[in-house]
Scaffold this motif. Sequence first.
Motif, PDB file in Angstrom:
ATOM      1  N   PRO A 108       0.896  -1.294  -0.045  1.00 17.75           N
ATOM      2  CA  PRO A 108      -0.172  -0.015   0.037  1.00 17.75           C
ATOM      3  C   PRO A 108       0.955   1.121  -0.212  1.00 17.75           C
ATOM      4  O   PRO A 108       1.894   1.270   0.785  1.00 17.75           O
ATOM      5  N   LEU A 109       0.422   2.347  -0.734  1.00 15.38           N
ATOM      6  CA  LEU A 109       1.185   3.407  -1.139  1.00 15.38           C
ATOM      7  C   LEU A 109       0.553   4.716  -0.685  1.00 15.38           C
ATOM      8  O   LEU A 109      -0.759   4.675  -0.985  1.00 15.38           O
ATOM      9  N   SER A 110       0.877   5.470   0.171  1.00 15.56           N
ATOM     10  CA  SER A 110       0.429   6.854   0.235  1.00 15.56           C
ATOM     11  C   SER A 110       1.167   7.883  -0.122  1.00 15.56           C
ATOM     12  O   SER A 110       2.538   7.694  -0.092  1.00 15.56           O
ATOM     13  N   VAL A 111       0.606   9.082  -0.488  1.00 17.23           N
ATOM     14  CA  VAL A 111       1.046  10.266  -0.980  1.00 17.23           C
ATOM     15  C   VAL A 111       1.181  11.434  -0.097  1.00 17.23           C
ATOM     16  O   VAL A 111      -0.002  11.737   0.203  1.00 17.23           O
ATOM     17  N   VAL A 112       1.997  12.311   0.092  1.00 19.51           N
ATOM     18  CA  VAL A 112       1.947  13.030   1.202  1.00 19.51           C
ATOM     19  C   VAL A 112       2.663  14.493   0.453  1.00 19.51           C
ATOM     20  O   VAL A 112       3.670  14.256  -0.406  1.00 19.51           O
ATOM     21  N   ASP A 113       2.436  15.748   1.018  1.00 24.07           N
ATOM     22  CA  ASP A 113       2.813  16.861   0.464  1.00 24.07           C
ATOM     23  C   ASP A 113       4.457  17.232   0.644  1.00 24.07           C
ATOM     24  O   ASP A 113       5.031  17.947  -0.009  1.00 24.07           O
ATOM     25  N   SER A 114       4.846  16.697   2.038  1.00 26.97           N
ATOM     26  CA  SER A 114       6.113  17.327   2.113  1.00 26.97           C
ATOM     27  C   SER A 114       6.980  16.266   3.015  1.00 26.97           C
ATOM     28  O   SER A 114       6.155  15.271   3.828  1.00 26.97           O
ATOM     29  N   LEU A 115       8.172  16.359   3.614  1.00 27.01           N
ATOM     30  CA  LEU A 115       9.021  15.489   4.225  1.00 27.01           C
ATOM     31  C   LEU A 115       8.259  15.438   5.543  1.00 27.01           C
ATOM     32  O   LEU A 115       8.328  14.326   6.389  1.00 27.01           O
ATOM     33  N   ASN A 116       7.919  16.544   6.092  1.00 32.61           N
ATOM     34  CA  ASN A 116       7.472  16.852   7.441  1.00 32.61           C
ATOM     35  C   ASN A 116       6.213  15.833   7.479  1.00 32.61           C
ATOM     36  O   ASN A 116       5.738  15.719   8.907  1.00 32.61           O
ATOM     37  N   ASP A 117       5.496  15.940   6.551  1.00 27.80           N
ATOM     38  CA  ASP A 117       4.073  15.069   6.732  1.00 27.80           C
ATOM     39  C   ASP A 117       4.353  13.441   6.643  1.00 27.80           C
ATOM     40  O   ASP A 117       3.309  12.813   6.632  1.00 27.80           O
ATOM     41  N   ALA A 118       5.469  13.011   6.508  1.00 28.12           N
ATOM     42  CA  ALA A 118       5.876  11.644   6.271  1.00 28.12           C
ATOM     43  C   ALA A 118       6.052  11.199   7.513  1.00 28.12           C
ATOM     44  O   ALA A 118       7.467  11.209   7.963  1.00 28.12           O
ATOM     45  N   LEU A 134       7.603  18.343 -15.439  1.00 30.95           N
ATOM     46  CA  LEU A 134       7.747  17.166 -15.333  1.00 30.95           C
ATOM     47  C   LEU A 134       7.126  16.495 -14.121  1.00 30.95           C
ATOM     48  O   LEU A 134       6.415  15.366 -14.175  1.00 30.95           O
ATOM     49  N   GLY A 135       6.807  17.469 -13.124  1.00 27.48           N
ATOM     50  CA  GLY A 135       6.158  17.031 -11.997  1.00 27.48           C
ATOM     51  C   GLY A 135       4.761  16.564 -12.082  1.00 27.48           C
ATOM     52  O   GLY A 135       4.280  15.804 -11.319  1.00 27.48           O
ATOM     53  N   LEU A 136       4.177  17.240 -12.909  1.00 28.81           N
ATOM     54  CA  LEU A 136       2.849  16.785 -13.334  1.00 28.81           C
ATOM     55  C   LEU A 136       2.648  15.251 -13.631  1.00 28.81           C
ATOM     56  O   LEU A 136       1.756  14.549 -13.514  1.00 28.81           O
ATOM     57  N   ALA A 137       3.690  14.710 -14.567  1.00 27.49           N
ATOM     58  CA  ALA A 137       3.627  13.192 -14.793  1.00 27.49           C
ATOM     59  C   ALA A 137       3.939  12.375 -13.968  1.00 27.49           C
ATOM     60  O   ALA A 137       3.374  11.403 -13.480  1.00 27.49           O
ATOM     61  N   LEU A 138       4.941  12.920 -12.811  1.00 26.81           N
ATOM     62  CA  LEU A 138       5.434  12.063 -11.714  1.00 26.81           C
ATOM     63  C   LEU A 138       4.340  12.189 -10.918  1.00 26.81           C
ATOM     64  O   LEU A 138       3.940  10.900 -10.312  1.00 26.81           O
ATOM     65  N   ASN A 139       3.481  13.330 -10.355  1.00 29.71           N
ATOM     66  CA  ASN A 139       2.455  13.222  -9.665  1.00 29.71           C
ATOM     67  C   ASN A 139       1.166  12.494  -9.948  1.00 29.71           C
ATOM     68  O   ASN A 139       0.513  11.465  -9.310  1.00 29.71           O
ATOM     69  N   ASP A 140       1.157  12.305 -11.442  1.00 31.35           N
ATOM     70  CA  ASP A 140       0.071  11.196 -12.076  1.00 31.35           C
ATOM     71  C   ASP A 140       0.593   9.979 -11.585  1.00 31.35           C
ATOM     72  O   ASP A 140      -0.476   9.065 -11.223  1.00 31.35           O
ATOM     73  N   ARG A 141       1.642   9.574 -11.768  1.00 28.47           N
ATOM     74  CA  ARG A 141       2.077   8.182 -11.736  1.00 28.47           C
ATOM     75  C   ARG A 141       1.808   7.791 -10.296  1.00 28.47           C
ATOM     76  O   ARG A 141       1.314   6.615  -9.861  1.00 28.47           O
ATOM     77  N   LEU A 142       2.225   8.766  -9.128  1.00 28.31           N
ATOM     78  CA  LEU A 142       2.178   8.397  -7.761  1.00 28.31           C
ATOM     79  C   LEU A 142       0.720   8.310  -7.353  1.00 28.31           C
ATOM     80  O   LEU A 142       0.285   7.435  -6.691  1.00 28.31           O
ATOM     81  N   GLN A 143      -0.209   9.163  -7.860  1.00 30.03           N
ATOM     82  CA  GLN A 143      -1.502   9.081  -7.567  1.00 30.03           C
ATOM     83  C   GLN A 143      -2.040   7.975  -7.990  1.00 30.03           C
ATOM     84  O   GLN A 143      -3.040   7.249  -7.266  1.00 30.03           O
TER      85      GLN A 143
END
Length: 330
Positions: A237-247, A316-325
């Motif tokens: 299971p993978l989750s995505v957070v906004d910054s290192l502080n939230d990890a 390129l962040g758009l493509a990277l976030n798309d894949r993470l999401q």
Amino acid sequence: MNTPKSTKICRTPAEAAALLRDGALVALPTETVYGLGADATNPVSVAGIFESKQRPAFDPLIVHVADVSQVGQVVAEFPPTARQLADAFWPGPLTLVLPKRPEISDLVTAGLPGVGIRVPRHPLTREILQLAARPVAAPSANPFSGISPTTAQHVLDGLGGRIDAVIDGGPCQVGVESTVLSLMTSVPTLLRPGGITREAIEGVIGRVDVAVADPQQEDQAQPAPGMLSRHYAPRTPLSVVDSLNDAIPIVGKRTGLLTYGHSAAKIVADGFAEVEILCEQADLKMCAARLFAGLRRLDAAGLDAIIAIRFPGQGLGLALNDRLQRAASK
Ligand code: TXA
Ligand code: MG
């Protein structure tokens, strides 16, 4: 289901090209990810792609040609906008959706009137396409909804025994799939963010609409077929957070961290079982080149959970976030 076959390792482009001409399924390196190639004019071979990947028939395939002079074998029209984009970005990670020729089977386009076409940049595969002298349909060479392969070994891990051959062209340099742009609409429409940024495309042809399917709205009509919410997914299971502080590692669970933009020193004490730093300098090109291999490594590490840090929302962040999401989607 295919009967198991032994997957051959091709030694030369000529060998791979001959196999493709014979109707075989051959995994090929591209600059984005490895593709599972088949002769796009042979419906039986194309059907084999769907069977070996367990890919649903509603998900259309991208057709690859050796250079722009071959587009006429695949598309019925190649308008000036397409010509400008081809001049700017081919060979490279941009797929254009254009009206298809009747010779391209409906299986390739999932019954749609448009076909996705691109000229890949990897020299080995361009040579194979040249020698095969026919258009080659190739989705990413992974079982459906899994993580895309960026090495020949990744291909064998996922599809070994189910495909005829693979040729090793080293690790992929771009690392995320091509940008898919439809030219079937009056304003060109971005269907999938990828290796060529929206900003770069707009720099050449002006305004581009974005019709990337909203994964929250999967029950509604999808402007971009095949853009399913769960895709590129690890088993963990993978989750995505906004910054290192939230990890924050999950209490009592072996948690992995997928991050970028800082050194390991910042996180050693934080209780993660495994850490994958894609690039200390936050170079998004480097992050893209390493993303899928990093996800695979964490997925193989016996973790209970993976936390990934979101990328900046442009370029390129758009493509990277798309894949993470999509990798995080249940
Ligand atoms: O970089 C890439 O594009 C890699 C390499 C191998 O070329 N290929 C790749 O293929 O990512 P695949 O099958 O994993 O993704 C193809 C996606 C489809 O799921 C769909 O979203 C879009 O491209 N697509 C393909 N043909 C289309 C069409 N005729 N109309 C609309 N979207 C299309
Ligand atoms: Mg894919």
